[in-house]
Design an enzyme around this catalytic site. Structure first.
Site, PDB file in Angstrom:
ATOM      1  N   SER A  73      -2.804  -3.497  -0.903  1.00 35.43           N
ATOM      2  CA  SER A  73      -2.011  -2.288  -1.210  1.00 35.43           C
ATOM      3  C   SER A  73      -0.825  -2.073  -0.275  1.00 35.43           C
ATOM      4  CB  SER A  73      -2.907  -1.055  -1.192  1.00 35.43           C
ATOM      5  OG  SER A  73      -3.656  -1.012  -2.387  1.00 35.43           O
ATOM      6  N   LYS A  76       2.491  -2.457  -1.870  1.00 36.60           N
ATOM      7  CA  LYS A  76       3.068  -1.400  -2.709  1.00 36.60           C
ATOM      8  C   LYS A  76       4.299  -0.768  -2.057  1.00 36.60           C
ATOM      9  CE  LYS A  76      -1.528  -0.345  -4.638  1.00 36.60           C
ATOM     10  NZ  LYS A  76      -2.699   0.536  -4.533  1.00 36.60           N
ATOM     11  N   TYR A 200       1.415  -7.541 -10.226  1.00 36.31           N
ATOM     12  CA  TYR A 200       0.712  -6.702  -9.237  1.00 36.31           C
ATOM     13  C   TYR A 200      -0.372  -7.508  -8.506  1.00 36.31           C
ATOM     14  CZ  TYR A 200      -2.533  -3.187  -7.506  1.00 36.31           C
ATOM     15  OH  TYR A 200      -3.381  -2.463  -6.702  1.00 36.31           O
ATOM     16  N   TYR A 252      -4.723   7.034   0.507  1.00 40.93           N
ATOM     17  CA  TYR A 252      -5.572   7.494  -0.589  1.00 40.93           C
ATOM     18  C   TYR A 252      -6.207   8.838  -0.264  1.00 40.93           C
ATOM     19  CZ  TYR A 252      -4.924   2.547  -1.239  1.00 40.93           C
ATOM     20  OH  TYR A 252      -4.380   1.319  -1.341  1.00 40.93           O
ATOM     21  N   VAL A 270      -7.003  -2.991   1.024  1.00 37.95           N
ATOM     22  CA  VAL A 270      -8.444  -3.301   1.092  1.00 37.95           C
ATOM     23  C   VAL A 270      -8.782  -4.604   1.793  1.00 37.95           C
ATOM     24  CG1 VAL A 270      -9.400  -1.969  -0.828  1.00 37.95           C
ATOM     25  CG2 VAL A 270      -8.426  -4.214  -1.265  1.00 37.95           C
TER      26      VAL A 270
HETATM   27  N1  GLN Z   1      -5.469  -5.465  -5.265  1.00 33.64           N
HETATM   28  C1  GLN Z   1      -6.257  -4.315  -4.902  1.00 33.64           C
HETATM   29  C2  GLN Z   1      -6.699  -3.546  -6.141  1.00 33.64           C
HETATM   30  O1  GLN Z   1      -5.938  -3.383  -7.046  1.00 33.64           O
HETATM   31  C3  GLN Z   1      -5.479  -3.434  -3.988  1.00 33.64           C
HETATM   32  C4  GLN Z   1      -6.194  -2.141  -3.649  1.00 33.64           C
HETATM   33  C5  GLN Z   1      -6.049  -1.724  -2.219  1.00 33.64           C
HETATM   34  O2  GLN Z   1      -5.626  -2.472  -1.354  1.00 33.64           O
HETATM   35  N2  GLN Z   1      -6.465  -0.524  -1.941  1.00 33.64           N
HETATM   36  O3  GLN Z   1      -7.804  -3.114  -6.251  1.00 33.64           O
END
Ligand code: GLN
Length: 319
Positions: A73, A76, A200, A252, A270
């Site tokens: 993430s 992003k 993505y 989050y 994550v």
């Molecule tokens: N690729 C992961 C997902 O879409 C990214 C989520 C994250 O890093 N929080 O679940």
């Protein structure tokens, strides 16, 4: 802008970071690697690394700095920067700018809000952003993002290759993200959900180490301009938008607690990476794949909390 010594207030950066690393190693023992993308479960939960890049050009990197991890993430932030630098007029018609209070992969609000995601840092919003990267197909869009990242990284050494095993692992398990994309397609927010999700997944699987991550994010701490190469990546206005969204939506459903404990704009992923931005001063990149309940790296939270409190760098208190 404060001089470096004024920021450090008599502390040596390397000493503060060394102390933070030890605390991070202890904190990592209480967490677990993500498993819903099976390949991420292979990370060593004990590994911890941290890197600082300052606007003055100082760089400190300690711990398991050779470990490469996927951006997940954290990508992003860079995908949004890459879209904004092009001046996309329609993006904010399709994505909101509000914190969600929900988990990163939540679908619940999409129905009430006509498929328009709460912000560009939850998965649904990030998939919309990926669809706005420039290029006629998925390959060209990933290449546009990679070129942006290389330019931001300054040195030209960082490669941002896609980890094929992690990419494939998410491809075969990513039904939730596909559901988000298809749902948004229903509302006309996305044109081609399959391509958007594929881009993505690839951007999430791009590889970095902590030093590369801290260096690549440095423009975010300097109003959109790389302080070392003087390359302008973003207008000050667009840069401020991204940093403000990091502060309000970057962690989050843990973003409020993070603001209180740490007090800086940041973005987590994550795989255990976190990029923290201290406007006017520095970036701090952390890695520690052992996560807490909200999916954020425990080592990173602990290290950032220690450093920002020791150096009084919370943006919510006067220095
Ligand atoms: N690729 C992961 C997902 O879409 C990214 C989520 C994250 O890093 N929080 O679940």
């Amino acid at each position: 802008m404060h001089t470096q010594s004024a920021v450090l207030g008599g502390n040596r950066l390397v000493d503060v970071v060394t102390e933070a690393l030890e605390l991070g190693r202890t904190a990592a023992r209480g967490g677990r690697c993500a498993t819903y993308i099976p390949e991420l479960a292979n990370a060593d939960p004990a590994s911890v690394a941290i890197a600082v890049s300052t606007l003055a050009g100082e760089e400190v990197a300690l711990g398991d700095t050779a470990v490469r991890f996927t951006l997940q993430s954290v990508s992003k932030v860079f995908a949004l920067a890459c879209v904004l630098q092009r001046g996309d007029p329609h993006l904010w018609e399709r994505v909101q700018m509000e914190p969600s209070g929900d988990a990163f992969h939540s679908i619940v609000r999409l129905e009430e809000e006509q498929g328009r995601p709460r912000n560009p840092f939850i998965n649904a919003g990030a998939i919309v952003v990926s669809a706005h990267l420039s290029g006629s197909d998925g390959k060209a869009r990933i290449e546009a993002l990679r070129q942006f990242l290389r330019r931001a990284s300054g040195s030209g050494v960082a490669r941002f290759d896609v980890d094929e095993a992690v990419y494939r692992s998410e491809c075969v398990t990513g039904f939730r993200n596909r559901a988000l994309a298809n749902y948004m397609k229903h509302f006309g927010v996305l044109e081609d959900p399959d391509v958007a999700v594929d881009v993505y997944f690839r951007q999430c699987a791009m590889l970095v180490d902590v030093a590369e991550l801290a260096r690549t994010g440095l423009f975010l701490a300097n109003a959109g301009e790389d302080p070392i190469t003087r390359n302008r990546l973003l207008t000050p206005r667009d840069n401020r938008t991204i940093v403000a969204l990091m502060a309000t939506c970057g962690l989050y459903d843990e973003v409020g607690r993070f603001a209180v404990r740490v007090g800086i704009p940041a973005k987590s992923g994550v795989s255990g990476g976190v990029l923290g931005v201290i406007p006017g001063h520095m970036t701090v990149a952390c890695y520690g794949p052992a996560l807490g309940p909200a999916g954020n790296s425990l080592a990173a939270m602990t290290m950032l909390e220690f450093i920002m409190n020791r150096l009084s760098l919370s943006v919510f208190e006067p220095r």
